[in-house]
Design a protein around this motif. Structure first.
Motif, mmCIF file in Angstrom:
data_model
loop_
_atom_site.group_PDB
_atom_site.id
_atom_site.type_symbol
_atom_site.label_atom_id
_atom_site.label_comp_id
_atom_site.label_asym_id
_atom_site.label_seq_id
_atom_site.Cartn_x
_atom_site.Cartn_y
_atom_site.Cartn_z
ATOM 1 N N SER A 34 3.452 52.780 43.312
ATOM 2 C CA SER A 34 3.656 51.620 44.195
ATOM 3 C C SER A 34 3.557 50.304 43.406
ATOM 4 C CB SER A 34 2.616 51.633 45.319
ATOM 5 O OG SER A 34 1.329 51.664 44.735
ATOM 6 N N THR A 35 4.058 50.337 42.165
ATOM 7 C CA THR A 35 3.946 49.158 41.301
ATOM 8 C C THR A 35 4.723 47.949 41.843
ATOM 9 O OG1 THR A 35 4.421 48.293 39.105
ATOM 10 C CG2 THR A 35 5.884 50.014 39.890
ATOM 11 N N THR A 36 4.190 46.764 41.566
ATOM 12 C CA THR A 36 4.920 45.537 41.938
ATOM 13 C C THR A 36 5.784 45.061 40.766
ATOM 14 O OG1 THR A 36 3.099 44.127 41.179
ATOM 15 C CG2 THR A 36 3.072 44.767 43.503
ATOM 16 N N PHE A 37 5.669 45.755 39.606
ATOM 17 C CA PHE A 37 6.440 45.339 38.428
ATOM 18 C C PHE A 37 7.789 46.059 38.423
ATOM 19 C CE2 PHE A 37 2.182 44.172 37.467
ATOM 20 C CZ PHE A 37 2.308 42.996 36.757
ATOM 21 N N THR A 38 8.817 45.361 38.841
ATOM 22 C CA THR A 38 10.142 45.961 38.906
ATOM 23 C C THR A 38 11.142 45.053 38.202
ATOM 24 O OG1 THR A 38 10.673 44.816 40.943
ATOM 25 C CG2 THR A 38 9.654 46.996 41.179
ATOM 26 N N TYR A 39 12.307 45.602 37.977
ATOM 27 C CA TYR A 39 13.396 44.870 37.325
ATOM 28 C C TYR A 39 13.799 43.646 38.164
ATOM 29 C CZ TYR A 39 17.888 44.491 34.932
ATOM 30 O OH TYR A 39 18.959 44.049 34.226
ATOM 31 N N VAL B 69 6.943 46.972 33.067
ATOM 32 C CA VAL B 69 7.720 47.766 34.044
ATOM 33 C C VAL B 69 7.693 49.233 33.639
ATOM 34 C CG1 VAL B 69 10.042 48.174 35.010
ATOM 35 C CG2 VAL B 69 9.223 45.831 34.707
ATOM 36 N N LYS B 70 7.937 49.482 32.341
ATOM 37 C CA LYS B 70 7.976 50.878 31.850
ATOM 38 C C LYS B 70 6.620 51.557 32.010
ATOM 39 C CE LYS B 70 11.577 50.435 28.407
ATOM 40 N NZ LYS B 70 11.554 49.655 27.200
ATOM 41 N N PHE C 191 8.614 36.548 26.889
ATOM 42 C CA PHE C 191 8.118 36.975 28.196
ATOM 43 C C PHE C 191 8.931 38.143 28.761
ATOM 44 C CE2 PHE C 191 8.260 36.626 32.867
ATOM 45 C CZ PHE C 191 6.909 36.802 33.141
ATOM 46 N N ILE C 192 10.245 38.102 28.583
ATOM 47 C CA ILE C 192 11.084 39.171 29.160
ATOM 48 C C ILE C 192 10.720 40.523 28.525
ATOM 49 C CG2 ILE C 192 13.468 40.056 29.341
ATOM 50 C CD1 ILE C 192 14.386 37.199 29.856
ATOM 51 N N ASP C 193 10.545 40.544 27.196
ATOM 52 C CA ASP C 193 10.107 41.785 26.526
ATOM 53 C C ASP C 193 8.780 42.270 27.104
ATOM 54 O OD1 ASP C 193 12.149 42.249 24.781
ATOM 55 O OD2 ASP C 193 11.088 41.584 22.978
ATOM 56 N N ALA C 194 7.823 41.342 27.234
ATOM 57 C CA ALA C 194 6.480 41.724 27.709
ATOM 58 C C ALA C 194 6.567 42.291 29.120
ATOM 59 C CB ALA C 194 5.559 40.513 27.676
ATOM 60 N N TYR C 195 7.413 41.674 29.944
ATOM 61 C CA TYR C 195 7.535 42.149 31.329
ATOM 62 C C TYR C 195 8.203 43.525 31.377
ATOM 63 C CZ TYR C 195 7.502 41.631 36.355
ATOM 64 O OH TYR C 195 7.222 41.798 37.685
ATOM 65 N N GLU D 16 16.903 44.620 26.568
ATOM 66 C CA GLU D 16 16.694 46.075 26.568
ATOM 67 C C GLU D 16 17.447 46.721 25.411
ATOM 68 O OE1 GLU D 16 17.753 46.782 30.749
ATOM 69 O OE2 GLU D 16 15.847 47.885 30.885
ATOM 70 N N ARG D 17 18.678 46.220 25.197
ATOM 71 C CA ARG D 17 19.508 46.809 24.130
ATOM 72 C C ARG D 17 18.953 46.509 22.739
ATOM 73 N NH1 ARG D 17 23.937 45.173 27.278
ATOM 74 N NH2 ARG D 17 24.144 43.274 26.061
ATOM 75 N N SER D 18 18.439 45.294 22.561
ATOM 76 C CA SER D 18 18.086 44.876 21.192
ATOM 77 C C SER D 18 16.635 45.171 20.815
ATOM 78 C CB SER D 18 18.353 43.382 21.021
ATOM 79 O OG SER D 18 17.541 42.658 21.925
ATOM 80 N N ARG D 19 15.859 45.730 21.751
ATOM 81 C CA ARG D 19 14.459 46.043 21.436
ATOM 82 C C ARG D 19 14.406 47.322 20.649
ATOM 83 N NH1 ARG D 19 9.432 45.142 24.160
ATOM 84 N NH2 ARG D 19 8.017 45.146 22.397
ATOM 85 N N SER D 20 13.877 47.299 19.398
ATOM 86 C CA SER D 20 13.987 48.485 18.543
ATOM 87 C C SER D 20 12.978 49.583 18.902
ATOM 88 C CB SER D 20 13.868 48.080 17.077
ATOM 89 O OG SER D 20 12.702 47.304 16.903
ATOM 90 N N VAL D 21 11.717 49.346 18.636
ATOM 91 C CA VAL D 21 10.724 50.397 18.874
ATOM 92 C C VAL D 21 9.830 49.965 20.031
ATOM 93 C CG1 VAL D 21 8.996 51.869 17.753
ATOM 94 C CG2 VAL D 21 10.675 50.623 16.374
#
Ligand code: HEM
Length: 482
Positions: free
Chosen positions: A266-271, A257-258, A249-253, A236-241
């Motif tokens: 009622s999204t199933t996509f959570t942290y 989430v956002k 995969f973590i970036d894509a997920y 989260e910290r190092s993602r620029s734009v």
């Protein structure tokens, strides 16, 4: 027992058949014996009211795996303890939640390189590093003896982690090694039947020793979860734009989430779900491929003539270079050896537990809603009707008559079949091939002089592992690995 329930042993009041399944024998073997008495679908109770169905043999196993009503997962204490007391992740969720999460996970992993030649270069870098390690250990004594306990896991996880978390770990990283050892321990101490007994949480709190009996070891996962959470925070910290292409995969997920948070309450996509999914990928992907590689070397030590034939083929096709995916179709014998090892020594002898989502039928029997099913993959891979001589190690059985092509038998199902089939199969298909063929091309493996052959007998828990072993790994002069 409900009407038309599958035949099976009765057991004792309250505990059902549970005490008879805890005799030290691996559960998948006990289940095969039950099938000799009761047939391919045997039913009994574990605890006072938990129906348990053992499914054995090709016909019953394939029917069960293709029946979507049997595609659920239980909500037992072991499963909940892994993921913050909730049903999260991809391996142990079910229904629409699981379908949505599995679809997203598979699509993203494929885009990042699962099953694709785009990660071949990275895979070969890891393999060269492993070869270096084996060579250096061998050089340290005059007999080229190497300790193969735990040697493959960091390399295997690095390939998965390049796709999921984008980082590479050093072999000497003690903290990371510790995490992997915890995962291995979880798989080794697990018991596929005991883990499914519905034990009330208050009993586990009152009698802590019950926790290890049933395998409810949530503390084992805490260090891994902390590590995943820290990695997600770093992402989260190092993602620029925001519009950047996801790095892994973590970036894509996190992007998903956002996006979902804005449009879907009622999204199933959570942290939390991201942490649980990454945990499933590391636990599912670390010790399985690792053990497949370990067992392959063990079988080749036991069957030197197979090793020699494999090396002849590899030398003829690859010359002095290491094997590649492009050359794979010209290496049928090598592929046949890998298939035969996976058949003889099933890494996952039973699937993860399945649950009947509603009353349904299996081979004409009624399987009541809520039943837990233990589906015996090993009984298919070692079925006498299919393989004729299942206990013989014979790679040729997977080849056509003139030994030029692989002939796939529909009962060769080490990864399961149906909608719950292993999510890591595309990755394993390539990495298992590249690892084992490169090692066999580079080294001559044999038993330590003056010592008995290392055992082929697996250490069984939730999955089957090779027992750590020492062996001679003598560099072959023909291959220029480094
Ligand atoms: C030799 C290697 C492997 C073998 C033999 C294997 C075998 C299996 C089997 C038999 C299942 C259970 C299917 C069912 O419950 O019906 C499974 C599920 C699963 N495997 Fe693997 N696996 C291997 C490697 C991997 C790898 C490398 C990963 C991770 C990338 C992975 C991730 C998973 C996951 C997440 C599931 C659960 C899928 C779901 O429930 O939807 N596996 N695997």
């Amino acid at each position: 027992r409900p009407r038309n329930f599958p035949p099976g042993p009765r057991g004792v009041p309250i505990l059902g058949y549970l005490p008879f399944l805890s005799n030290g024998e691996p559960v998948y073997r006990t289940m095969k014996k039950l099938a000799n008495t009761y047939g391919p679908v045997a039913g009994f109770y574990v605890g006072p009211n938990q129906p348990f169905i053992s499914v054995v043999g090709p016909q019953a196993v394939k029917e069960a795996l293709h029946n979507d009503d049997l595609n659920g997962r239980p909500s037992n204490s072991v499963i909940l303890a892994r993921t913050f007391g909730e049903k999260l992740g991809v391996a142990f969720t079910d229904g629409e939640f699981w379908r949505e999460q599995r679809r997203f996970t598979m699509r993203q992993l494929r885009e990042m390189g699962f099953g694709k030649s785009s990660i071949e270069y990275q895979t070969m870098e890891e393999i060269r590093d492993l070869i270096d390690e084996i060579r250096n250990q061998g050089k340290s004594n005059e007999d080229y003896i190497v300790d193969f306990k735990g040697i493959f896991v960091v390399s295997v996880v690095n390939i998965l982690w390049a796709i999921v978390g984008g980082e590479r770990f050093q072999r000497s990283d003690a903290k990371f090694k510790r995490l992997l050892e915890d995962i291995d321990l979880f798989f080794r101490v697990g018991n596929p039947v005991r883990a499914n007994v519905p034990v009330p949480v208050f009993l586990l709190q009152m009698f802590p020793r019950l926790r290890s009996y049933f395998g409810v070891e949530s503390d084992m996962f805490e260090p891994l979860q902390t590590f995943i959470k820290e990695t997600v925070e770093q992402h989260e910290r190092s993602r620029s734009v925001e519009a950047d292409i996801p790095r892994d995969f973590i970036d894509a997920y996190l992007d998903e989430v956002k996006q979902q948070a804005v449009k879907n309450s009622s999204t199933t996509f959570t942290y939390k779900q991201l942490v649980a999914t990454v945990q499933d990928l590391i636990t599912g992907g670390s010790e399985t491929t690792t053990n497949a590689i370990g067992f392959t070397l063990l079988y080749l030590i036991h069957y030197p003539e197979v090793q020699r034939k494999m090396q002849e083929e590899l030398d003829q096709v690859c010359g002095t270079a290491l094997p590649s995916l492009a050359l794979r179709s010209s290496l049928p014998y090598t592929d046949a050896v890998l298939m035969e090892v996976q058949r003889m020594n099933t890494i996952a002898p039973v699937t993860a537990p399945h649950r009947a989502m509603k009353d349904t039928q299996l081979l004409g029997y009624t399987i009541p809603k809520g039943s837990i099913l233990s589906i015996n993959i090993d009984s298919v891979l070692n079925d006498a009707g299919t393989w004729k001589d299942p206990h013989c190690f014979r790679p040729e059985r997977h080849l056509n008559v003139d030994m030029t092509k692989i002939v796939k038998n529909e009962n060769h199902i080490p990864f399961g079949v149906g909608k719950r089939m292993c999510l890591g199969e595309p990755l394993t298909r390539n990495s298992y091939f590249l690892f084992t063929s490169s090692l066999v091309k580079t080294f001559e493996f044999s038993a330590v002089p003056g010592q008995p052959l290392p055992t082929l007998e697996p250490v069984v828990g939730f999955t089957s592992a090779y027992d750590g072993f020492k062996a001679v790994a003598k560099p072959r002069t023909i291959t220029q690995a480094l």
